[in-house]
Scaffold this motif. Sequence first.
Motif, short mmCIF file in Angstrom:
data_model
loop_
_atom_site.label_atom_id
_atom_site.label_comp_id
_atom_site.label_asym_id
_atom_site.label_seq_id
_atom_site.Cartn_x
_atom_site.Cartn_y
_atom_site.Cartn_z
N GLU A 180 39.19 51.41 36.02
CA GLU A 180 39.50 52.96 36.18
C GLU A 180 38.88 53.48 34.94
O GLU A 180 38.57 54.77 34.85
CB GLU A 180 40.91 52.99 36.21
CG GLU A 180 41.56 52.71 37.44
CD GLU A 180 41.07 53.46 38.85
OE1 GLU A 180 41.20 54.79 38.64
OE2 GLU A 180 40.66 52.77 39.62
N ASN A 203 44.45 46.46 38.34
CA ASN A 203 44.32 48.00 38.21
C ASN A 203 44.85 48.60 37.17
O ASN A 203 44.22 49.64 36.52
CB ASN A 203 45.03 48.61 39.51
CG ASN A 203 44.34 48.04 40.87
OD1 ASN A 203 43.10 47.73 40.94
ND2 ASN A 203 45.05 47.90 41.88
N GLU A 204 46.03 47.97 36.40
CA GLU A 204 46.65 48.65 35.34
C GLU A 204 45.69 48.25 33.97
O GLU A 204 45.79 49.02 33.20
CB GLU A 204 48.02 48.18 35.26
CG GLU A 204 48.99 48.62 36.31
CD GLU A 204 50.35 47.97 36.31
OE1 GLU A 204 50.56 47.05 35.59
OE2 GLU A 204 51.27 48.55 37.17
N GLU A 220 46.49 41.90 41.53
CA GLU A 220 45.49 43.12 41.87
C GLU A 220 46.31 44.34 41.10
O GLU A 220 45.64 45.03 40.79
CB GLU A 220 45.24 43.20 43.23
CG GLU A 220 44.43 42.34 43.91
CD GLU A 220 44.00 42.51 45.15
OE1 GLU A 220 44.87 42.80 46.20
OE2 GLU A 220 42.85 42.55 45.51
N GLU A 221 47.60 44.17 41.13
CA GLU A 221 48.24 45.20 40.39
C GLU A 221 47.97 45.36 38.87
O GLU A 221 47.59 46.12 38.29
CB GLU A 221 49.94 45.10 40.65
CG GLU A 221 50.49 46.50 40.24
CD GLU A 221 52.04 46.38 40.53
OE1 GLU A 221 52.80 47.06 39.98
OE2 GLU A 221 52.32 45.42 41.45
N SER A 266 36.86 47.10 48.87
CA SER A 266 36.75 46.37 47.74
C SER A 266 35.81 45.27 47.63
O SER A 266 35.90 44.19 47.12
CB SER A 266 38.13 45.84 47.37
OG SER A 266 38.47 45.10 48.42
N HIS A 306 35.97 44.66 41.51
CA HIS A 306 36.62 45.47 40.98
C HIS A 306 35.87 46.47 39.70
O HIS A 306 35.40 45.54 38.78
CB HIS A 306 37.99 44.85 40.40
CG HIS A 306 38.69 45.96 39.57
ND1 HIS A 306 39.56 47.04 40.42
CD2 HIS A 306 38.88 46.34 38.20
CE1 HIS A 306 40.14 47.69 39.59
NE2 HIS A 306 39.89 47.37 38.24
#
Length: 507
Positions: free
Chosen positions: A317, A185-186, A181-182, A419, A314
């Motif tokens: 961003e 997100n990145e 998940e990191e 989520s 998800h």
Amino acid sequence: MKGKRIISALLSLTILLPALSALGGCASKKEVTLRVYNWEEYIDEGGEGSYEYDYEINEDGSAPPILDDFEEWYEETYGKSVRVEYSTFGTNEDLYNQLKLGDKYDLVCPSEYMIMKLAAEGMIQPLDTAQLDIYNANVSDYIAEIFKKTPAVAGEPLEKYAAGYMWGVTGLVYNPEQVNEETLNESGWKIMLDPAYKNKVTTKDNVRDSYFVGLGIHYREELLALKKQNENGELSDGEYTDRVTELMNRTDEESVKKVTEILKTMKSNIFGFETDTGKSDMVKGTISMNFAWSGDAVYAMDQAEEEEVFLNFHIPEECANLFFDGWVMPKDEKRDKDTELAALAFINFMSRPDNAVRNSYYIGYTSVIAGEEMLDYARDLYSAEDEENAVPYDVSYFFRRGDEDKSAYIINAPAEQLSRQLYAQFPPADTVKRCAVMGYYGEAEEAINELWTQVKGEQLSAWAIVVICAAVVAIVLFIVFTKFGHRIEFRMKPKKGYRLVKQEKLK
């Protein structure tokens, strides 16, 4: 004699009057036929899959189709009977082609870009919005504002031609046990290029969704810079959304070229392009991530949960696509006023909050209709059983009217729903402001379609080439035989393969 004729005529008229009166009554009760063209499985069809709401249940205990309820409601409301001829399509392009072929419908339900295309080509007429009293009273202020500011055709807003039906956003359904998940997100959309997930992700088999992903990857740094400016107060929310929308609708030559290369690279990394198999592939565990429309994401999460598999959703961003489907009225010079009234009544009926709940529950997508019933429905689905450990989830941007207190529109939900399904159906306000409506390509449509041809084009395998060559040889032989009337015979000769031997026609 003349007097007898008059008396006879009067008697005949007396006999005919009841029949004429009956005919007049039939004429006044003439049934209206309403032709509706909608997406497959995109309305409450009744049966066991219907929401348990306040409507009459069939003798067998099942719920009636919502179309039956509309016909009954219409007759009670307007004193006229209506019969809905309901048919479905699979894609926006299928809908467009049927309209171009001359098929006649009174209401159709295309997506936002197709509404723009139909308006630009003069294929739909403006709606009499004054007649849409139930729709106007219940549509979310958030959705109404989008319809007001999004152009359907130069100088005319979408609200002039369409009434909303369902809406949603795009994102990635993923298995948190298989996806870091990191990293997700990145990376955002760029994770579809990550070799760590080679053959473990799918995307949609259509040019628009894939092009949007490509733009998101190409303009990633610019999009993240805009997000930071918004967070720092340098850009208002409206300005931020407008700037994201501008970037995500670019079709200039340089953007198309860059996206083409990105999609080619992505194609070599993903499991494949899909239209409707992504949900089942996620449930079966064939893939770890799937590009999804939010309604399909909810379905996938629900189905996986039955198998004790818990998926998440998800929204990158950088940005996401904000999409919606809406009711429009194709132009038809032969359509009478009664039919037009029935079409507008149909929109109103589907916009009643109780019916919006029924349709949302049945199909899994989110209605554009707000109202107390819809909020109660969301709370029924997503409120936490354990209030002490609940997390406040603000949906006021969608449900609130004017300057009402936001606190009235909080859902106390389990933390996991931040989520999962609730997040997919009602993304938070700070998320939807980076979601862009993708418009009709217009003059750039040909260039975008050419991009898709390049991306999807595949080299023929050696076996395919052999098969094609064999077919060509067979066709040539057939033509020779037909033209010259000769019998073709194959004779094997050592080390020289097959040889054609010409023989005289048998007499």
